[in-house]
Design an enzyme around this catalytic site. Structure first.
Site, PDB file in Angstrom:
ATOM      1  N   ASP A 217     -14.500  16.085 -14.816  1.00 12.65           N
ATOM      2  CA  ASP A 217     -14.602  14.946 -15.721  1.00 12.65           C
ATOM      3  C   ASP A 217     -13.378  14.024 -15.574  1.00 12.65           C
ATOM      4  O   ASP A 217     -12.245  14.510 -15.470  1.00 12.65           O
ATOM      5  CB  ASP A 217     -14.663  15.508 -17.153  1.00 12.65           C
ATOM      6  CG  ASP A 217     -15.045  14.469 -18.179  1.00 12.65           C
ATOM      7  OD1 ASP A 217     -16.131  13.892 -18.054  1.00 12.65           O
ATOM      8  OD2 ASP A 217     -14.251  14.243 -19.121  1.00 12.65           O
ATOM      9  N   GLU A 280     -15.857  13.087 -11.075  1.00 10.72           N
ATOM     10  CA  GLU A 280     -16.365  11.880 -11.714  1.00 10.72           C
ATOM     11  C   GLU A 280     -15.309  10.808 -11.484  1.00 10.72           C
ATOM     12  O   GLU A 280     -14.295  10.752 -12.186  1.00 10.72           O
ATOM     13  CB  GLU A 280     -16.580  12.090 -13.222  1.00 10.72           C
ATOM     14  CG  GLU A 280     -17.219  10.862 -13.849  1.00 10.72           C
ATOM     15  CD  GLU A 280     -16.860  10.646 -15.324  1.00 10.72           C
ATOM     16  OE1 GLU A 280     -17.568   9.889 -15.986  1.00 10.72           O
ATOM     17  OE2 GLU A 280     -15.860  11.230 -15.804  1.00 10.72           O
TER      18      GLU A 280
HETATM   19  C1  GLC Z   1     -16.821  11.429 -18.935  1.00 15.93           C
HETATM   20  C2  GLC Z   1     -18.088  12.050 -19.433  1.00 15.93           C
HETATM   21  C3  GLC Z   1     -18.451  11.416 -20.734  1.00 15.93           C
HETATM   22  C4  GLC Z   1     -17.341  11.694 -21.713  1.00 15.93           C
HETATM   23  C5  GLC Z   1     -15.994  11.239 -21.173  1.00 15.93           C
HETATM   24  C6  GLC Z   1     -14.860  11.838 -21.942  1.00 15.93           C
HETATM   25  O1  GLC Z   1     -16.963  10.089 -18.649  1.00 15.93           O
HETATM   26  O2  GLC Z   1     -19.089  11.952 -18.459  1.00 15.93           O
HETATM   27  O3  GLC Z   1     -19.678  11.892 -21.231  1.00 15.93           O
HETATM   28  O4  GLC Z   1     -17.592  11.049 -22.928  1.00 15.93           O
HETATM   29  O5  GLC Z   1     -15.796  11.636 -19.843  1.00 15.93           O
HETATM   30  O6  GLC Z   1     -14.729  13.187 -21.641  1.00 15.93           O
END
Ligand code: GLC
Length: 536
Positions: A217, A280
Site C-alpha cells: 500500500d 501501489e
Molecule cells: C491505498 C489504498 C486505499 C487506502 C489508502 C490508505 O491507496 O488502496 O484504499 O485508503 O491507501 O491506506
C-alpha cells in the site's frame, strides 16, 4: 531479456484477481464477507483460471479505512476469520494452483496500534520515534492551515487524503503527528531503523506461512522530507500528480524509499518460489514508476495508474503501453489493471455500461504482456453501484472522486439472482447494498456460452497457453486510427475502438477468439469488437 528474471517468477504471464474480502462471500451471516468465504470461492477461481489472488487487508483494524489502518500486523481481523482460516486458505488455494498475496500497509498504522498508543504516552516513550512528530510553528507560517487552540500552527502545508491538514495536534505533548490519510492513520517514521526491523519481521512472518507475496500500500510513501519542506503548488496535472492544489514531492516520493525495497527484494528472493512485491505506485510519471523496479532489484511489479486513467481510446491506451515498456528495465514485467477498490469499475468508467466495450477491455487486459490483474466482478462486467448517502461507508469521501467516495466499487459480489445475491444468508443486510444482481450475476452467466463470464474464462485459457509463464514480447502493429493492433507473444490482437466496422489491418492468422458473440468470420472487425488471432 534476463534469463533469471524471465520464466522463473510465478507472476510472469500470470493472472491475478483482487478479492475485496468484505464483499466476496459472507459465511457467518454478519453482512461482511470473510476468509471462509474466500475458501468457498476457490473452486470458482480455479474454474476461471486465476493464478493468484490479492486479498484486501486481512489484519486487525478498527476499520476507519476498512483495514488500511492496521492495529496488529501479525494476526487476522476477527471479523474476517482466524489465523487458522488463513492457513487453511493458503493450503486450499495451493491445492488448486492458486497463490495468495496479502495487502501490506507500511506507510502508516492505525492510531489503535500498540506502537502508537505507546508513542503518544510521552515524548520519551520507547515508540515515540516510530512516528513522525513536529513542533507547532509559532511564527508566521506560509503554509500553515490556521492556528490551533493552544497556540502554534501545523508544521507545514501538507494535506491529508481528505484535504485537511496532514498534521493533528497531540494535546498531551503539544506536538503534531503526521497522517497522510486520516488522523486515525498516523504515518510511520522510516528514518528510524527500528521500523525497518519490525517490517522485516512482519514480512518473514507471512512469507513463512506460505503467502506468495505482498501488494504494498502507498509504496511510494514511506519516507518524508526530513526538513518538512512545504509541498509546491500543483500547476495543471491530474489526480495522479497531486491534490488540493499541491504536488506531494516532500510528503512522499523520497529517494530513500528505494533502499527499503532493495532490502525487501533480497528477503523475497531468498524464498522458493520467490515471493512477489507488487507496489501501489500512485503516480502519473512512468519514468518514476519504472524507478521502483530499480535494476530489477526493488519491486517486482508496480501498478500502472496512467493506464487505468487513460481514455478508453486506441491511441491513448497504446501510447501508455509503449511508454511503459520503454521505461521498464530489461527483463521486468509490467502489470495491468483497470478496476480496484479505490477506482470506479471499468465497465462503468471506460465502458459506460456498454457490454461491447467491457468485453473489449477484458480482451486487452488478458492479452497484454506481463502480469494482469482483475478486480472481483470484472469477469461479469459488474458496474459501479449508486450507494445512497445514508448507506455510505467510506470515511475518505470528502477527498475522493469528487466527494462520492469509493463505496460504489466495493459492493457485494453478485453470485446469483436471489435476494441475498448468493453473497450472504437470506434476510441478512449486507454491509453495502447489492447492485442489480438479478440482471447480472455469476450463476446465469456461467450457463450462457455467449456471456461475458464465459468470454473471460476463454481469454484466460488462451493467455495461459500463449504466454506459458513468460513476459510475452510485445510489438505495436500498423493500424488505422481508432484501431489498436499488436503482437503479444504468439498472439495478434486487433481491437476496434470505433463505432464502425473496420477492415482487418494486413494479414491475420487463424482467428482464435472474438469478443462479439456469433460474429461472422470475415475481413472486418466490428464496432467495439476485439479479435485475437495467431500471428500469420
Ligand atoms: C491505498 C489504498 C486505499 C487506502 C489508502 C490508505 O491507496 O488502496 O484504499 O485508503 O491507501 O491506506
Amino acid at each position: 531479456m534476463d534469463a533469471k528474471a524471465n520464466g522463473t517468477r510465478w507472476w510472469h504471464g500470470a493472472t491475478l484477481y483482487q478479492v475485496y474480502v468484505r464483499s466476496w462471500r459472507d459465511t457467518d451471516a454478519d453482512g461482511y464477507g470473510d476468509l471462509p468465504g474466500v475458501i468457498a470461492g476457490l473452486d470458482y477461481l480455479q474454474w476461471l483460471g486465476i493464478d493468484g489472488i490479492w486479498l484486501s487487508p486481512t489484519m486487525p483494524s478498527p476499520d476507519q479505512d476498512w483495514g488500511y489502518d492496521v492495529s496488529d500486523y501479525l494476526a487476522v481481523h476477527p471479523e474476517l476469520g482466524t489465523l487458522a482460516d488463513m492457513d487453511k486458505l493458503i493450503a486450499e488455494a495451493g491445492q488448486r494452483g492458486i497463490k495468495v498475496v496479502l495487502d501490506l500497509v507500511p506507510n502508516h498504522t492505525s492510531s489503535a496500534h500498540a506502537w502508537f498508543a505507546d508513542a503518544r504516552s510521552g515524548r520519551d516513550s520507547v515508540h515515540r520515534g516510530y512516528y513522525v512528530w513536529a513542533d507547532p510553528v509559532t511564527g508566521e507560517s506560509e503554509g500553515g492551515m490556521g492556528r490551533r487552540a493552544g497556540g502554534g500552527a501545523p508544521p507545514n502545508n501538507w494535506r491529508d487524503a481528505t484535504g485537511a491538514s496532514a498534521w493533528t495536534v497531540d494535546d498531551a505533548s503539544g506536538q503534531y503527528y503526521l497522517h497522510n490519510f486520516l488522523p486515525g492513520q498516523p504515518d510511520l517514521n522510516w528514518w528510524d531503523p527500528r521500523v525497518h526491523e519490525e517490517f522485516r519481521e512482519i514480512i518473514r512472518f507471512w512469507f513463512d506461512r506460505g503467502i506468495a507475496g505482498f501488494r504494498i500500500d502507498v509504496a511510494h510513501g514511506l519516507y518524508k522530507d526530513a526538513q518538512f519542506r512545504d509541498n509546491p503548488p500543483l500547476a495543471g496535472g491530474t489526480r495522479l500528480d497531486g491534490g488540493f492544489g499541491l504536488r506531494p514531492v516532500y510528503s512522499s516520493h523520497q529517494q530513500e524509499t528505494h533502499a527499503v525495497y532493495r532490502e525487501w527484494r533480497k528477503i523475497a528472493d531468498s524464498y522458493t518460489p520467490q515471493r512477489l512485491l507488487l507496489g501501489e505506485t500512485w503516480m502519473g510519471d512512468l519514468g518514476k514508476l519504472a524507478s521502483y523496479y530499480g535494476q530489477n532489484d526493488e519491486l517486482d511489479l508496480a501498478f500502472n495508474f496512467p493506464f487505468v486513467f487513460a481514455e478508453f481510446d486506441a491511441g491513448a491506451l497504446a501510447g501508455v503501453v509503449d511508454r511503459t515498456l520503454a521505461a521498464l528495465p530489461a527483463g521486468a514485467s509490467p502489470v495491468w489493471m483497470a478496476s480496484n477498490h479505490d477506482i470506479s469499475r471499468f465497465p462503468t468508467r471506460w465502458a459506460g455500461g456498454d457490454e461491447r466495450k467491457a468485453r473489449l477491455a477484458l480482451l486487452i487486459l488478458a492479452t497484454l504482456p506481463g502480469t494482469t490483474t482483475f478486480y472481483y466482478g470484472d469477469e461479469i462486467a459488474m458496474t459501479d453501484v449508486a450507494v445512497p448517502k445514508e448507506l455510505r461507508k467510506d470515511p475518505m469521501t470528502p477527498g475522493v472522486a469528487g466527494g462520492v467516495g469509493r463505496d460504489a466499487e466495493r459492493t457485494p459480489m453478485q453470485w446469483d439472482a436471489s435476494p441475498s445475491a448468493g453473497f450472504t444468508a437470506g434476510g441478512v443486510t449486507p454491509w453495502l447494498p447489492f447492485g442489480d444482481n438479478a440482471a447480472r450475476n455469476v450463476a446465469a452467466q456461467r450457463e450462457d456460452p455467449g456471456s461475458t463470464l464465459r468470454l473471460f474464462r476463454d481469454l484466460l485459457a488462451l493467455r495461459r497457453t500463449a504466454f506459458a509463464g513468460q513476459v510475452a514480447a510485445y510489438e505495436r502493429l500498423p493500424a488505422p486510427p481508432g484501431v489498436w493492433s499488436y503482437r503479444s507473444g504468439p498472439l495478434q490482437v486487433t481491437a476496434n475502438f470505433t463505432d464502425h466496422p473496420m477492415p482487418l489491418p494486413g494479414r491475420v492468422g487463424e482467428v482464435l477468439l472474438r469478443t462479439s458473440p456469433g460474429a461472422e468470420p470475415g475481413a472486418a472487425v466490428g464496432p467495439w469488437e476485439g479479435l485475437v488471432s495467431k500471428m500469420p
